[in-house]
Design a protein around this motif. Structure first.
Motif, PDB file in Angstrom:
ATOM      1  N   LEU A  34     -32.643  -0.738   0.563  1.00  0.00           N
ATOM      2  CA  LEU A  34     -33.619  -1.269  -0.199  1.00  0.00           C
ATOM      3  C   LEU A  34     -34.286  -2.733   0.628  1.00  0.00           C
ATOM      4  O   LEU A  34     -35.352  -2.931   0.607  1.00  0.00           O
ATOM      5  N   ALA A  35     -33.287  -3.359   0.943  1.00  0.00           N
ATOM      6  CA  ALA A  35     -33.451  -4.692   1.759  1.00  0.00           C
ATOM      7  C   ALA A  35     -34.216  -4.470   2.972  1.00  0.00           C
ATOM      8  O   ALA A  35     -35.070  -5.301   3.175  1.00  0.00           O
ATOM      9  N   TYR A  36     -33.765  -3.508   3.675  1.00  0.00           N
ATOM     10  CA  TYR A  36     -34.463  -3.201   4.894  1.00  0.00           C
ATOM     11  C   TYR A  36     -36.076  -2.983   4.738  1.00  0.00           C
ATOM     12  O   TYR A  36     -36.616  -3.330   5.716  1.00  0.00           O
ATOM     13  N   VAL A  37     -36.341  -2.146   3.774  1.00  0.00           N
ATOM     14  CA  VAL A  37     -37.680  -1.706   3.782  1.00  0.00           C
ATOM     15  C   VAL A  37     -38.358  -2.978   2.889  1.00  0.00           C
ATOM     16  O   VAL A  37     -39.483  -2.655   2.355  1.00  0.00           O
ATOM     17  N   ASP A  38     -37.858  -4.070   2.667  1.00  0.00           N
ATOM     18  CA  ASP A  38     -38.422  -5.285   2.193  1.00  0.00           C
ATOM     19  C   ASP A  38     -38.686  -5.050   0.650  1.00  0.00           C
ATOM     20  O   ASP A  38     -39.630  -5.549   0.156  1.00  0.00           O
ATOM     21  N   TYR A  39     -37.803  -4.207  -0.073  1.00  0.00           N
ATOM     22  CA  TYR A  39     -38.255  -4.059  -1.480  1.00  0.00           C
ATOM     23  C   TYR A  39     -37.941  -5.540  -1.999  1.00  0.00           C
ATOM     24  O   TYR A  39     -36.705  -6.064  -2.228  1.00  0.00           O
ATOM     25  N   PRO A  40     -38.806  -5.950  -3.144  1.00  0.00           N
ATOM     26  CA  PRO A  40     -38.700  -7.343  -3.397  1.00  0.00           C
ATOM     27  C   PRO A  40     -37.870  -7.734  -4.589  1.00  0.00           C
ATOM     28  O   PRO A  40     -37.392  -8.623  -4.704  1.00  0.00           O
ATOM     29  N   MET A  41     -37.402  -6.715  -5.644  1.00  0.00           N
ATOM     30  CA  MET A  41     -36.679  -6.968  -6.660  1.00  0.00           C
ATOM     31  C   MET A  41     -35.529  -6.060  -6.741  1.00  0.00           C
ATOM     32  O   MET A  41     -35.262  -4.815  -7.225  1.00  0.00           O
ATOM     33  N   ILE A  42     -34.208  -6.697  -5.987  1.00  0.00           N
ATOM     34  CA  ILE A  42     -32.954  -5.836  -5.966  1.00  0.00           C
ATOM     35  C   ILE A  42     -32.179  -6.649  -6.614  1.00  0.00           C
ATOM     36  O   ILE A  42     -31.806  -7.891  -6.310  1.00  0.00           O
ATOM     37  N   ARG A  43     -31.436  -6.101  -7.640  1.00  0.00           N
ATOM     38  CA  ARG A  43     -30.130  -6.877  -8.499  1.00  0.00           C
ATOM     39  C   ARG A  43     -29.018  -5.963  -8.250  1.00  0.00           C
ATOM     40  O   ARG A  43     -29.053  -4.601  -8.478  1.00  0.00           O
ATOM     41  N   VAL A  44     -27.979  -6.474  -7.935  1.00  0.00           N
ATOM     42  CA  VAL A  44     -26.841  -5.900  -7.760  1.00  0.00           C
ATOM     43  C   VAL A  44     -25.668  -6.287  -8.930  1.00  0.00           C
ATOM     44  O   VAL A  44     -25.253  -7.584  -8.997  1.00  0.00           O
ATOM     45  N   GLY A  45     -25.010  -5.462  -9.469  1.00  0.00           N
ATOM     46  CA  GLY A  45     -23.966  -5.966 -10.411  1.00  0.00           C
ATOM     47  C   GLY A  45     -22.521  -5.585  -9.834  1.00  0.00           C
ATOM     48  O   GLY A  45     -22.513  -4.336  -9.338  1.00  0.00           O
ATOM     49  N   VAL A  46     -21.663  -6.658  -9.832  1.00  0.00           N
ATOM     50  CA  VAL A  46     -20.566  -6.567  -9.341  1.00  0.00           C
ATOM     51  C   VAL A  46     -19.395  -7.286 -10.280  1.00  0.00           C
ATOM     52  O   VAL A  46     -19.907  -7.956 -11.033  1.00  0.00           O
ATOM     53  N   ARG A  47     -18.291  -6.865 -10.242  1.00  0.00           N
ATOM     54  CA  ARG A  47     -17.227  -7.556 -11.315  1.00  0.00           C
ATOM     55  C   ARG A  47     -17.255  -8.978 -11.070  1.00  0.00           C
ATOM     56  O   ARG A  47     -16.855  -9.727 -11.936  1.00  0.00           O
TER      57      ARG A  47
END
Length: 386
Positions: free
Chosen positions: A43-56
């Motif tokens: 997603l980042a590589y194709v420049d998708y602008p709204m990425i949220r990652v859930g981690v502990r």
């Protein structure tokens, strides 16, 4: 960035036809898992602008590669056990990718509450990763099916009793029943990356150059995590279907000895497969090894990957060559065998119609080959209940 490659990726994933407004902010649950990491990376590589990652633990997430490339990736705390983290992680989210961990052991108990939180947040689409053998769950809620005499007597080598598969089947059933979501379930077989990810296998490879299993010489279907991640992203942007499932399998099955031969070739080190008793493994892993030992995966259908993605699934050899897409936990193991930096590895990707492994044992002079990958293709898409 290679603009031609970028354009091809966007076309492959359907980004040319889909607006950011429709897909919205994407939440990837457990983004440092081998699949979640790849989904975020693509997603980042194709420049998708709204990425949220859930981690502990937001301080423990390894995003060095993304930070160097100036990608904007939002990190939020997400813990299956702590249900108070759900609403914050889901705020303003339209699309969710769910991977489910081996630990905590009771994540399936929390899954219905997570779906409730998705409903409150007005999430539109949920893509869930499941395990291939969990597809034996009925289209009705498996929480009502498990334990019934009809379900227990169904064929499948006692698969409904495997804890890991049972939990997936229960959660799949919960998602199927929630008709307010455009849900896609990805049924994948054993991940090729398990040889680098599982603790006992990782330590055995690095310390003793050994690969452990209890498959008893039977062939196992391994699938590339790259293929799983790619079909997940395709599901994010696919406007043509709703409430569908995809079977994602490797191109052909291999014995674990053949896997060890491929590891030897890739790591430039002699790797030996060692058959272990089931009590060597933890409960969940031992149950999965029983499935491998059953021989039921020797003649698998081809699955849906080629039909959906218009390319053949990766072979084990191709996965091992594709180091640019590996997660940090995989690279840590691979890097221990390579004197050069992983970033310096140049891989030429070739479309292989037929994969042959020709590894000669110096002592016995035994030549090992895999089966022809051009077996009859069987479509395995499962339409969900509407």
């Amino acid at each position: 960035m290679n603009m031609h490659l970028l354009a091809d990726l966007k076309k492959c994933f359907g980004l040319e036809k889909t607006s950011v407004e429709q897909t919205g902010r994407v939440l990837v649950v457990d983004g440092h898992d081998v699949i979640g990491y790849r989904v975020v990376d693509q997603l980042a590589y194709v420049d998708y602008p709204m990425i949220r990652v859930g981690v502990r633990d937001t301080d423990d997430f390894q995003v060095k590669r993304w930070e160097e490339k100036e990608y904007i990736i939002e990190r939020v705390k997400f813990d299956w056990v702590d249900e108070s983290t759900y609403d914050i992680a889901l705020e303003d989210v339209k699309t969710v990718f769910v991977t489910t961990p081996m630990k905590p052991a009771n994540w399936d108990v929390h899954f219905p509450k997570f779906l409730d939180a998705c409903h409150r947040a007005k999430v539109k689409k949920i893509v869930k990763l499941s395990f291939f053998h969990a597809i034996q769950s009925k289209l009705e809620n498996p929480r009502q099916c498990f334990g019934s005499q009809e379900y227990v007597t169904e064929p499948g080598y006692g698969i409904p009793t495997v804890p890991f598969i049972k939990k997936h089947a229960l959660c799949d059933g919960d998602l199927i029943l929630r008709k307010e979501f455009d849900a896609t379930i990805i049924f994948a077989t054993h991940l090729m990356s398990n040889v680098f990810r599982n603790g006992f296998e990782r330590s055995g490879l690095m310390k003793d150059h050994e690969f452990y299993g209890a498959s008893q010489g039977n062939k196992v279907n391994y699938v590339s995590p790259n293929d799983v991640a790619d079909i997940v992203i395709h599901a994010f942007f696919d406007e043509m279907h709703t409430r569908e499932a995809h079977n994602v399998l490797g191109p052909f099955s291999l014995t674990d000895k053949e896997v060890a031969s491929l590891l030897s070739e890739s790591l430039h080190t002699a790797i030996t497969f060692v058959e272990k008793p089931l009590d060597f493994f933890g409960e969940s892993t031992a149950a999965l090894e029983r499935i491998k030992a059953s021989g039921m995966e020797e003649n698998f259908p081809k699955g849906d990957f080629k039909r959906v993605m218009n390319r053949s699934p990766q072979s084990f050899r191709e996965y091992l060559r594709d180091t640019d897409r590996m997660s940090p936990i995989e690279l840590k193991v691979v890097g221990a065998f390579h004197p050069m930096k992983i970033d310096d590895l140049k891989v030429t990707k070739e479309e292989e119609v037929k994969e042959e492994i020709q590894v000669t044992d110096e002592t016995d002079g035994i030549e090992v080959k895999t089966q022809d990958s051009t077996e009859k293709e069987v479509v395995g898409t499962t339409q969900m209940a509407q």
